[in-house]
Design a protein around this motif. Structure first.
Motif, short mmCIF file in Angstrom:
data_model
loop_
_atom_site.label_atom_id
_atom_site.label_comp_id
_atom_site.label_asym_id
_atom_site.label_seq_id
_atom_site.Cartn_x
_atom_site.Cartn_y
_atom_site.Cartn_z
N GLU A 168 9.08 1.35 -1.13
CA GLU A 168 8.81 -0.15 -0.97
C GLU A 168 9.43 -0.95 -1.79
N GLU B 25 5.15 -8.31 4.69
CA GLU B 25 5.20 -7.87 6.07
C GLU B 25 6.46 -7.68 6.56
N LYS C 217 7.02 -3.99 5.72
CA LYS C 217 6.12 -3.38 6.28
C LYS C 217 6.95 -2.73 7.67
N GLN C 218 7.35 -3.87 8.37
CA GLN C 218 8.02 -3.66 9.67
C GLN C 218 9.42 -2.61 9.46
N ILE D 221 9.80 -0.53 7.22
CA ILE D 221 9.27 0.83 7.00
C ILE D 221 9.02 1.93 8.31
N GLU D 222 8.38 0.88 9.06
CA GLU D 222 8.10 1.41 10.40
C GLU D 222 9.29 1.62 11.32
N ARG E 111 11.28 4.56 9.93
CA ARG E 111 10.43 5.79 10.29
C ARG E 111 10.05 6.37 8.58
N LYS F 87 6.97 5.58 7.28
CA LYS F 87 5.57 5.19 7.39
C LYS F 87 4.86 6.29 6.44
N GLY F 88 4.17 6.12 5.53
CA GLY F 88 3.38 7.18 4.86
C GLY F 88 4.10 7.64 3.44
N GLU G 78 5.81 4.81 1.51
CA GLU G 78 6.14 3.56 0.91
C GLU G 78 6.03 3.74 -0.69
#
Length: 256
Positions: free
Chosen positions: A97, A113, A116-117, A119-120, A123, A125-126, A128
Motif C-alpha cells: 500500500e 481511496e 484502495k481502488q 489495489i482492487e 487484484r 486485495k488482502g 495491502e
C-alpha cells in the motif's frame, strides 16, 4: 482538420559513442499514438526498443528529432509519463500500500481511496500490508503498475514488464493489464520480445528493424477483446507478423 495524436514521435534519431566510434541506435522514428491506444513494440535484441521508450519518457534527451505529448514537447521526466521497468523497483521497507502511494500521503483521504481502488484493480486485495519480500514477482510488478497509475499518467510506458515471469504468471499479468487498460483507457506503449503477447494486448503492433532501429511495419490488430490465441483470426495476424520478422532477419543477415 484531423485530430492531433496524444503522443507524437517525430523523426527521432539516437547515436551512442563507443570505443569503435559512433553507433546509430535509432533512425528516423516516426510514430503517432492516439489517446487510449495500446501499442506494442517488438523487434530483435539491440534494435532500440528500450532506447525509444526512454526517449519518450524523457529519460534520454541526447537525441535528434522531437517527442510531443498532448502537443507539448517532452523535455524530461514528468508524472504525465508513467514508466514500468523490467523489474518492479519497490522500496523494501514499505508495504504494498505504501509503495503504491510512495511519496504521497497515504493518510490523505483522496489518496487512500485511490490506492484502495487500484489495489482492487490490480487484484492485490488482502496483500495491502505485505512487504516486497513477501510478494511474488507478478504481485510486485502489479504494485509497480498501480504506483504508476496513481499519478494518473497520460501515457504508461512498459519495458518488457513480464519478461522475468513464468508462463502462467505472465499470462495472468496480461489479463490484469488488459483489465486496467479497459477500465482506465490509459494510453499504453509496451515493449516485448513475445509475438503472441504483442498481438494479444495491442490495438496496433509496431515491428522494428535491427540497428539502426527503424519502424518496419505497423500492423493493426482488429480483434475484439477478450482474445483467444488459438482463434483463426489471431493466427492469421500472427502469420503476418512472423512474415515481417522473416524479412527483418533477412535485413539483419544482409547487414552483416
Amino acid at each position: 482538420m484531423g485530430r492531433v495524436a496524444l503522443l507524437q514521435v517525430n523523426e527521432v534519431e539516437k547515436s551512442f559513442e563507443t570505443v569503435n566510434g559512433k553507433v546509430k541506435a535509432l533512425e528516423k522514428i516516426q510514430l503517432d499514438v492516439e489517446k487510449g491506444e495500446f501499442i506494442t513494440v517488438i523487434g530483435p535484441s539491440g534494435c532500440g526498443k528500450s532506447t525509444l521508450l526512454k526517449i519518450v519518457a524523457g529519460l534520454d534527451m541526447a537525441h535528434e528529432g522531437s517527442v510531443l505529448l498532448d502537443n507539448r514537447k517532452v523535455t524530461g521526466p514528468s508524472i504525465e509519463k508513467g514508466f514500468i521497468f523490467q523489474e518492479p523497483r519497490l522500496f523494501p521497507w514499505l508495504t504494498a500500500e505504501k509503495n503504491i502511494a510512495a511519496n504521497l500521503p497515504v493518510k490523505n483521504k483522496e489518496t487512500k481511496e485511490s490506492v484502495k481502488q487500484l489495489i482492487e484493480l490490480v487484484r492485490l486485495k488482502g496483500f495491502e500490508n505485505a512487504y516486497p519480500k513477501e510478494l511474488s514477482g507478478g504481485m510486485a510488478q502489479r504494485v509497480a503498475i498501480a504506483r504508476a497509475l496513481l499519478r494518473n499518467p497520460k501515457v504508461l510506458l512498459l519495458d518488457e514488464p513480464f519478461g522475468a515471469l513464468d508462463a502462467f504468471t505472465r499470462s495472468h499479468m496480461q489479463e490484469v493489464l488488459l483489465d486496467i487498460w479497459q477500465n482506465n483507457r490509459t494510453t499504453m506503449l509496451f515493449v516485448t520480445h513475445d509475438i503472441d503477447e504483442a498481438i494479444y494486448l495491442a490495438t496496433r503492433v509496431v515491428i522494428m528493424n535491427p540497428r539502426p532501429g527503424t519502424i518496419r511495419e505497423v500492423i493493426p490488430v482488429d480483434l475484439p477483446y477478450p482474445r483467444k490465441k488459438t482463434d483463426a483470426s489471431f493466427q492469421e495476424i500472427r502469420q503476418r507478423v512472423l512474415s515481417e520478422f522473416e524479412k527483418v532477419e533477412e535485413h539483419q543477415a544482409a547487414a552483416i
